[in-house]
Scaffold this motif. Structure first.
Motif, PDB file in Angstrom:
ATOM      1  N   ASP A   1       2.043   6.647  -7.115  1.00 52.03           N
ATOM      2  CA  ASP A   1       0.306   7.822  -7.456  1.00 52.03           C
ATOM      3  C   ASP A   1       1.283   8.463  -7.265  1.00 52.03           C
ATOM      4  OD1 ASP A   1      -1.690   8.980  -8.052  1.00 52.03           O
ATOM      5  OD2 ASP A   1      -2.574   8.647  -5.877  1.00 52.03           O
ATOM      6  N   GLU A   2       1.820   9.658  -6.106  1.00 50.93           N
ATOM      7  CA  GLU A   2       2.942  10.665  -5.590  1.00 50.93           C
ATOM      8  C   GLU A   2       4.106  11.228  -6.719  1.00 50.93           C
ATOM      9  OE1 GLU A   2       4.562  10.309  -2.081  1.00 50.93           O
ATOM     10  OE2 GLU A   2       2.527  11.192  -1.303  1.00 50.93           O
TER      11      GLU A   2
ATOM     12  N   TYR B   1       2.536   2.016  -3.327  1.00 52.38           N
ATOM     13  CA  TYR B   1       0.767   2.331  -4.055  1.00 52.38           C
ATOM     14  C   TYR B   1       0.880   3.439  -4.127  1.00 52.38           C
ATOM     15  CZ  TYR B   1       0.224  -2.827  -4.239  1.00 52.38           C
ATOM     16  OH  TYR B   1       0.720  -3.864  -5.054  1.00 52.38           O
ATOM     17  N   ALA B   2       1.522   4.136  -3.395  1.00 54.80           N
ATOM     18  CA  ALA B   2       0.472   5.617  -2.660  1.00 54.80           C
ATOM     19  C   ALA B   2       1.848   6.102  -2.893  1.00 54.80           C
ATOM     20  CB  ALA B   2       0.739   5.990  -0.849  1.00 54.80           C
TER      21      ALA B   2
ATOM     22  N   GLU C   1       0.894  -0.654  -0.133  1.00 58.33           N
ATOM     23  CA  GLU C   1       0.072  -0.092  -0.205  1.00 58.33           C
ATOM     24  C   GLU C   1       0.837   1.061   0.165  1.00 58.33           C
ATOM     25  OE1 GLU C   1      -3.186   0.123  -0.425  1.00 58.33           O
ATOM     26  OE2 GLU C   1      -3.643  -1.565   0.037  1.00 58.33           O
TER      27      GLU C   1
END
Length: 284
Positions: free
Chosen positions: A108-109, A104-105, A101
């Motif tokens: 995304d950034e 993935y964060a 997780e």
């Protein structure tokens, strides 16, 4: 537990090699040379991932790599989920989910639109249930002779909802895998064939790209049977030639393409609208 970004320093690569050797002793290709190729030299960018440290001991590692793709007709950057390992002494603590997780964060950034991966039958349910992935569909596994794509494949690309966006630099890098190097040949339809040995006599893994790329060295496609492991869009038609399902006894496990949107806009591709091959993940 100290959570840190995965890195590319030689010392870190040696730590990753050690944890892979401990968790997957049969996967001898996961050495420092391979990891340097995968994590450092990828022209799309360095590894994106997280590590869990217990003091100076690496407890868990999860890594994705950035790649270029065409998703829903739009060129974008996505991540390919690849390597994960948790030291047996630290299993059962939810570290993989936490690292995934966080990865993935971070993706995304960095502007990654989505993350995709190929999961076996055992790991697929966890990705779907715990990490929010969607099952796109199982990969075809066929052995035979003949064309992997029809002559009209390039004219049907507008109907493809997901495919890797290969260019000369990325394909040269992909072929330079220190343990599973590919060779290139021109297809009869004017596109590009890539092939690599599977370790089985007279059987090579084959992938086809609809277009030829300038500045690449092309050779012979070789002899023997071809292994097709991937997906061909319905709009491109069935494989041409004589193809047979790979016997279950020769498969390590059924493989599934999984996909998760990161930006909230990118759509999960339809099962019958994906162009996918062994080049697009790390099978050979």
């Amino acid at each position: 537990m100290d959570i840190r970004p995965a890195g590319t320093a030689p010392e870190l690569l040696r730590h990753y090699q050690s944890i892979f050797a401990k968790c997957f002793p049969q996967a001898t290709h996961l050495d420092a040379a391979y990891l340097e190729w995968l994590y450092v030299r990828n022209p799309a960018g360095p590894v994106i991932g997280l590590d869990a440290w217990d003091g100076d001991r690496l407890a868990a590692h999860y890594a994705c790599i950035p790649v270029a793709a065409i998703v829903g007709g739009q060129a974008c950057r996505v991540m390919l989920s690849l390597n994960t390992a948790t030291d047996p002494d630290y299993q059962g603590q939810g570290l993989f989910t936490k690292l995934a997780e966080g990865t993935y964060a971070a993706g995304d950034e960095q502007g990654m639109a989505a993350v995709y991966g190929v999961a076996n039958a055992n790991s697929t349910p966890g990705f779907l249930r715990k990490l929010g992935f969607t099952l796109v569909g199982p990969l075809d596994a066929k052995v035979g002779v003949g064309a992997l794509l029809p002559e009209r494949a390039s004219s049907a690309l507008d109907d493809v909802q997901f495919r890797r966006d290969w260019d000369r630099a990325s394909l040269q890098w992909r072929c330079a895998n220190p343990h599973r190097g590919y060779r290139l040949a021109r297809s009869s339809a004017g596109g590009t064939l890539a092939h690599a040995p599977t370790g089985k006599p007279l059987l090579s893994a084959f992938a086809a790209l609809p277009e030829a790329l300038e500045g690449l060295e092309y050779g012979s496609s070789g002899l023997g049977m071809r292994l097709h492991l991937g997906m061909v869009p319905r709009s491109m038609g069935a494989l041409k030639g004589a193809w047979f399902e790979l016997p279950a006894r020769l498969r390590s496990s059924p493989l599934n393409l999984i996909f998760r949107t990161l930006d909230g806009r990118t759509q999960v591709p339809a099962t019958d609208a994906v162009l996918f091959s062994v080049l697009d993940f790390d099978a050979f």
